[in-house]
Design a protein around this motif. Structure first.
Motif, mmCIF file in Angstrom:
data_model
loop_
_atom_site.group_PDB
_atom_site.id
_atom_site.type_symbol
_atom_site.label_atom_id
_atom_site.label_comp_id
_atom_site.label_asym_id
_atom_site.label_seq_id
_atom_site.Cartn_x
_atom_site.Cartn_y
_atom_site.Cartn_z
ATOM 1 N N LYS A 296 40.521 38.341 49.132
ATOM 2 C CA LYS A 296 41.205 37.308 49.714
ATOM 3 C C LYS A 296 40.847 35.609 49.350
ATOM 4 O O LYS A 296 41.887 34.806 48.992
ATOM 5 C CB LYS A 296 41.653 37.358 51.028
ATOM 6 C CG LYS A 296 41.861 38.835 51.300
ATOM 7 C CD LYS A 296 43.468 39.260 50.914
ATOM 8 C CE LYS A 296 44.364 38.640 51.609
ATOM 9 N NZ LYS A 296 45.626 38.957 51.153
ATOM 10 N N GLN A 297 39.652 35.463 49.487
ATOM 11 C CA GLN A 297 39.288 33.965 49.185
ATOM 12 C C GLN A 297 37.680 34.148 49.282
ATOM 13 O O GLN A 297 37.151 35.072 49.746
ATOM 14 C CB GLN A 297 39.809 33.230 50.319
ATOM 15 C CG GLN A 297 39.586 33.395 51.764
ATOM 16 C CD GLN A 297 40.068 32.402 52.720
ATOM 17 O OE1 GLN A 297 40.922 31.913 52.522
ATOM 18 N NE2 GLN A 297 39.431 32.347 54.005
ATOM 19 N N CYS B 41 37.115 39.776 52.257
ATOM 20 C CA CYS B 41 37.550 40.788 51.676
ATOM 21 C C CYS B 41 38.684 41.706 52.726
ATOM 22 O O CYS B 41 38.336 41.677 53.779
ATOM 23 C CB CYS B 41 36.723 41.881 51.166
ATOM 24 S SG CYS B 41 35.553 41.175 50.066
ATOM 25 N N ALA C 213 36.310 35.648 42.337
ATOM 26 C CA ALA C 213 37.301 34.782 42.727
ATOM 27 C C ALA C 213 38.292 34.687 41.678
ATOM 28 O O ALA C 213 39.673 34.853 41.678
ATOM 29 C CB ALA C 213 37.048 33.446 43.322
ATOM 30 N N PHE D 128 40.004 38.102 40.937
ATOM 31 C CA PHE D 128 41.076 38.465 41.936
ATOM 32 C C PHE D 128 41.964 37.272 42.109
ATOM 33 O O PHE D 128 42.939 37.475 42.986
ATOM 34 C CB PHE D 128 40.032 38.697 43.345
ATOM 35 C CG PHE D 128 39.573 40.007 43.456
ATOM 36 C CD1 PHE D 128 40.217 41.153 43.846
ATOM 37 C CD2 PHE D 128 38.148 40.128 43.026
ATOM 38 C CE1 PHE D 128 39.383 42.167 43.766
ATOM 39 C CE2 PHE D 128 37.589 41.315 43.105
ATOM 40 C CZ PHE D 128 38.191 42.448 43.574
ATOM 41 N N ALA E 81 41.595 34.628 43.574
ATOM 42 C CA ALA E 81 41.481 34.328 44.967
ATOM 43 C C ALA E 81 41.135 32.786 44.927
ATOM 44 O O ALA E 81 40.302 32.111 44.249
ATOM 45 C CB ALA E 81 40.233 34.858 45.711
#
Length: 205
Positions: A77-78, A95, A115, A118, A120
């Motif tokens: 996610k980040q 995650c 990142a 993804f 992210a």
């Protein structure tokens, strides 16, 4: 502590200085840059992710991680660069799987390579940016911004390399016992670049 979002400004290197690389992160809502020295493999992996048209014939390690995560519905996610100790940045992957969030420790170069894959966002804490962020002066003329920024970033890398060379010279004056202590400390701090330099000096004895 407040989080500051970063994006990737680029990767700078010096062809004459043993392939040293620096990843330059840029403060999204400001002018500060956060330079992070990284290895050649990580620089290549990040560059490939930035250049979306380049596809290696076989998956790189970070691509394999992405494929594995996709197969098992794990999402990064980040990324948060959460600590800076003795010049070493520490990062975490945030995650999520089945709506359950997990935090995984990672080297900053690996975290950023993931990142990108993804898509992210990348964050750091304001106090880290206050401590390690720099201002790169650029030419006020818009058309010269990119070139001037690049020149100053290259200068930054040269300074990093010169500092590393001076550090290497200092190792020659230390005993084997002192070098072994430094090696252990570097490994414990996950400062593998310093560990490699100390190991090389021990090997010369």
């Amino acid at each position: 502590m407040s989080l500051v979002r970063l994006n990737i400004k680029g990767i700078s290197y010096s062809q004459t200085q043993n392939g040293a690389y620096a990843l330059i992160l840029n403060e999204v809502d400001g002018d500060r840059k956060l330079p992070i020295v990284i290895g050649a493999f990580e620089a290549q992996s990040i560059a490939i992710a930035l250049e979306k048209e380049i596809r290696p014939p076989r998956p790189l390690t970070h691509d394999l991680f992405k494929n594995f995560s996709d197969r098992f519905d794990i999402v990064v996610k980040q990324v948060i660069i959460h600590k800076l100790v003795d010049g070493v940045f520490y990062s975490s992957l945030i995650c999520e799987r089945d709506k359950i969030e997990e935090i995984i420790d990672a080297r900053t170069s690996d975290a950023i390579a993931l990142a990108l894959r993804f898509q992210a966002p990348i964050f750091t804490y304001k106090n880290i940016l206050d401590k390690a962020g720099i201002y790169l002066k650029v030419n006020p003329k818009k058309e010269d911004d990119e070139e001037q920024d690049s020149i100053l970033v290259d200068d930054l890398i040269v300074e990093e390399i010169e500092a590393a060379s001076a550090e290497q010279e200092g190792y020659k004056n230390k005993s084997i016992e002192e070098l072994n202590t430094l090696l252990e400390e570097a490994v414990n701090n996950e400062d593998y670049e310093t560990a490699a330099k100390v190991r090389d000096e021990i090997s010369k004895r």
